[in-house]
Write a protein that holds these residues in place. Structure first.
Motif: not given
Length: 185
Positions: A156-185
């Protein structure tokens, strides 16, 4: 019985719409007591009375249905198809993190979302998809080897927790896949 009534309704539909069914493509799955004993099952409903075997599946509106369906094996076969597709992506290093993230969202994750509406994805498959996403998003020279399960070696070139933050908040805007799957269930 029920099968004759169902056929009568189908015939009304065919006559009203001038559509026709390809009887040779009709599939059938026995459920409940009929599947347990296979005695007294309807005949003539499907060609050759070849009812679906346990462990096999048929698709209804894209959903795999079957008695004793191994969902992990089914998801793994889907995973291999998607992995082969993303392994063909040319020159991922040219894309920015935003461009790579769009590819991951649309193609990698998007190739599995439909089934999340009605099937739970095994954690083993979730982890493989996350490894591939991490490789695509984090590696300087992303390499997706189609002959391996998951992907190793991306830092990771950015801390994992920060990577999930929106780009406007200094993150990479990456989605957490496991949480996304849980939201569907």
């Amino acid at each position: 019985g029920d099968s004759e009534h169902a056929q009568d309704l189908l015939d009304v539909w065919f006559n009203a719409t001038t559509m026709a069914e390809n009887y040779k493509k009709r599939e059938g799955m026995l459920i409940g007591p009929w599947n347990k004993t296979r005695i007294g099952t309807p005949t003539g409903v499907i060609e050759g009375d070849k009812w679906l075997e346990d462990g096999k599946y048929i698709r209804a509106l894209g959903a795999p249905l079957g008695n004793d369906l191994d969902e992990e094996a089914w998801y793994m076969s889907r995973y291999r198809v998607v992995k082969n597709r993303i392994g063909q992506w040319p020159k991922l290093r040219r894309h920015s993190i935003t461009g790579r993230n769009m590819l991951v969202q649309a193609i990698l994750y998007g190739s599995f979302r439909f089934w999340l509406y009605f099937m739970v994805m095994p954690l083993s498959v979730i982890k493989l998809i996350e490894q591939d996403a991490k490789q695509i998003l984090g590696a300087t020279e992303p390499r997706i080897a189609t002959n391996e399960m998951g992907s190793e070696g991306a830092r990771r070139w950015i801390a994992e927790a920060a990577s999930y933050l929106p780009t406007k908040k200094g993150g990479a805007g990456i989605m957490h896949w496991e949480s996304h799957c849980e939201a569907f269930y």
